[in-house]
Design a protein around this motif. Sequence first.
Motif, PDB file in Angstrom:
ATOM      1  N   UNK A  46      -5.441 -12.621   4.083  1.00 33.08           N
ATOM      2  CA  UNK A  46      -5.356 -12.922   5.516  1.00 33.08           C
ATOM      3  C   UNK A  46      -4.467 -11.872   6.165  1.00 33.08           C
ATOM      4  N   UNK A  47      -5.064 -11.074   7.034  1.00 29.85           N
ATOM      5  CA  UNK A  47      -4.287 -10.077   7.764  1.00 29.85           C
ATOM      6  C   UNK A  47      -3.496 -10.744   8.878  1.00 29.85           C
ATOM      7  N   UNK A  95       7.002  -6.174  -0.133  1.00 29.42           N
ATOM      8  CA  UNK A  95       5.676  -5.988  -0.732  1.00 29.42           C
ATOM      9  C   UNK A  95       4.641  -6.037   0.379  1.00 29.42           C
ATOM     10  N   UNK A  96       3.864  -4.986   0.513  1.00 32.06           N
ATOM     11  CA  UNK A  96       2.907  -4.870   1.615  1.00 32.06           C
ATOM     12  C   UNK A  96       1.505  -4.731   1.058  1.00 32.06           C
ATOM     13  N   UNK A  97       0.554  -5.403   1.702  1.00 25.24           N
ATOM     14  CA  UNK A  97      -0.858  -5.155   1.397  1.00 25.24           C
ATOM     15  C   UNK A  97      -1.554  -4.677   2.657  1.00 25.24           C
ATOM     16  N   UNK A  98      -2.177  -3.508   2.578  1.00 27.11           N
ATOM     17  CA  UNK A  98      -2.925  -2.937   3.705  1.00 27.11           C
ATOM     18  C   UNK A  98      -4.415  -3.017   3.383  1.00 27.11           C
ATOM     19  N   UNK A 140       1.701  -3.782   8.445  1.00 31.40           N
ATOM     20  CA  UNK A 140       0.246  -3.866   8.351  1.00 31.40           C
ATOM     21  C   UNK A 140      -0.166  -3.913   6.879  1.00 31.40           C
ATOM     22  N   UNK A 141      -0.763  -5.046   6.395  1.00 34.90           N
ATOM     23  CA  UNK A 141      -1.265  -6.167   7.165  1.00 34.90           C
ATOM     24  C   UNK A 141      -0.564  -7.475   6.758  1.00 34.90           C
ATOM     25  N   UNK A 142      -0.247  -7.639   5.468  1.00 31.92           N
ATOM     26  CA  UNK A 142       0.423  -8.835   4.953  1.00 31.92           C
ATOM     27  C   UNK A 142       1.642  -8.409   4.156  1.00 31.92           C
ATOM     28  N   UNK A 143       2.683  -9.285   4.127  1.00 32.95           N
ATOM     29  CA  UNK A 143       3.883  -8.903   3.394  1.00 32.95           C
ATOM     30  C   UNK A 143       4.553 -10.108   2.745  1.00 32.95           C
ATOM     31  N   UNK A 190      -1.204   1.720   7.276  1.00 30.97           N
ATOM     32  CA  UNK A 190      -0.470   0.824   6.399  1.00 30.97           C
ATOM     33  C   UNK A 190       1.016   1.054   6.468  1.00 30.97           C
ATOM     34  N   UNK A 191       1.787  -0.028   6.227  1.00 28.36           N
ATOM     35  CA  UNK A 191       3.222   0.129   6.099  1.00 28.36           C
ATOM     36  C   UNK A 191       4.026  -0.568   7.160  1.00 28.36           C
TER      37      UNK A 191
END
Length: 746
Positions: free
Chosen positions: A135-136, A164-167, A109-112, A172-173
């Motif tokens: 963009x999720x 690399x994750x963006x929440x 969650x949400x982009x990686x 998250x995660x």
Amino acid sequence: MRRKDFFCSLRILLLSGLLFQINFIYGQNSNFIPLTTAKFSIGNNAAWAQPAFNDSSWNDCKLGDTWQTQGFADYHGFAWYRIHVNIPSALKNKAVWQDSLRIFLAHVNDADETFLNGVLIGKTGAFPEDKGGYVSKWPAVRNYCLAVNNPAIFWDKENVIAVKVYDGGGSGGIFMGTPFVDMLEKFDGIDFKLSDINFNSSPRTERKLSITNKFNTTVSGVFHYRVTDEVNGKIIEQRSIPVSLAPFSVHDCSFYFPHREGIKLLYDFKENPSGKVKSFAETAPYILTPQEKLHPVINAPDVVGLHPGSPFIFRIPVSGKRPFKFTLKNLPPGLHADLHQGIITGMVKQKGNYIAKIFVKNSHGADSKSIAIKVGDRLALTPPMGWNSWNCWGLGVSYDRVKSSANALIEKGLADYGWNYINVDDGWQAKNRLASGEILPNEKFTDMKALGDELHKEGLRFGIYSSPGNSTCGGFLGSLGHERQDANTYFKWGVDYLKYDLCSYSDNVAGDTTLLAQQKPYMVMRDALKQQQRDIIYSICQYGIHDVWKWGDAMNGNLWRTTEDITDTWESLYNIGFSQTNNAAYAHPGGWNDPDMLIVGRVGWGEGLHPSNLTPHEQYTHISLWSLLSAPLLIGCDISKLDDFTLNLLKNREVIAIDQDVLGSQAIRIKNRDQIQVWQKKLHAGGRAIGIFNLSNAYKTYRFTIPNARNKSYQIRDVWAQKNIPNKSGTVVFQIPPHGVKLIKI
């Protein structure tokens, strides 16, 4: 919180060294390497992708759980995981196909962006700095594959999988599953797809199943199915079918099973020549709700609330065979009714309590009911019921999808049972405001006022979504600095419900975690909504931070989220639903604890809609528990494609009546022992609704006894079956299915 299906030739793509994502997965193969822990840091630095980077000072993080549960409760934004793993060549040598290595990361969650030893091997979603913006891709499974000869793999050495994750908000995660590394086998391309079951009066029901080969290579084997009795484990029927599946081909089969609770269906595909078996089991769906009667039955709540001087709209929920003829008496001055459609509209100027009498008849009979119309300070005197776009369409919500859902709400008869809100969640906003600051819908929603008018014409209510931050969970415009302006716009559009989702607001409080910092954005919108001469239900969505149930009412909230987002797994249902043990005192008419939306039917959060992963037993538990909790009931699936089983869950008037009970009491847990929980809810007529829940993985016997029953007269009613249960001295013995429930009323 919040994937196109892409299947291709592994032989062609993987052996050429190209990378791709696959999104079908039933579990790891027998030889696999579990990935349980990682080094973790919040922030963002490109150097963190490289294997030589020294991460020894980073936090240790358990994979499979959100970072919010591991010391970063209020953090949203960029973070990195670095997973150190030795990949032995024995993993490759023991494989039959020896074609490709799979790295399965569960849900992210949400982009990686995912790197193997510094080489980008996959990306899902987009980051805020990317072209086109954030963009999720929640809840896409991250399932990346590489050809075995790809130089990015360090065989028999330590490898670093850097993620690399963006929440953008919510949890998250890397979570909702256990990551692993294994070798892909041919049978991983085998997929089982079940069709909807069309129930009828026959004691046997047909199950149709498709076996699909999603790889560009022939897969042969034997398909075997078994029909078993879940209580005693006896096999009712079984059969083996040789199957040879050409590339991308489908083999259809069908068989029958008894239509009753406790039937389990097991499917195996044994692939030749490896002998590896892919298995899938399901609890056969079964319907408990009696068939709808032809004569009219009024399913309205006992009370509705409105503000003086606000427009009022109320579609009288009546089941039975249409057309109906309505007669109404004692409506408050200013209200009038469409006697053909059964829709009450108008405006009441003076405060007061009115008892309206509703009469309805058709060619098969008649019904009547009195409803208290309370004109005063309180809305949502019973928990809101309706539909929300998020759990099915995610950010892909559009006018057409919303209108389709509204039509289905009526055509499938859900509106006849009180489901009346149509709520547009995240993803409707344009990229920019007007120069004046006014918010606009994007190209998917050309005219929000017209949408509201269309819904109101059918007697439905119109809900919308925003965030107190600069952006929403999905990266669209929030309301920060434009709260009064947005509330004015909602008024002009005819909005009846606002879901206000915390998301990016935490970016604006500089780490301030005090109660006031949590309350402030909801105060601002509260005051903006108070200025509108319109009844707008206020849904406070901030995941239970600082015990929102204790102060949500002071924000004029009508419902407040008590948990993180729910997903269609037993673990999520259990952790959220059965944790509502400390907030019952704060639920009341006009203000409700909200454990999130319903996860029955076809869900998917925007991409790859699929039938809920909950078993039928678990879905009965879900609806029963939410009704006992006096929770808002918001359908989260694609209701244009509801099957008979899901309609059975959503159209049981006696279950709904427990949720809508005018007393507004929330159930409390009165027993928790031996994997049995008993929850009890007081009802306004003096009775009680009781849920007996089996949390174990097998049938359990439970002896239920009413205290002091010998001295009084009691009637025990099976609510789902809508029939009284014969009993002596107030004692009944129940067989409760695994993760299932017996819902009774006394």
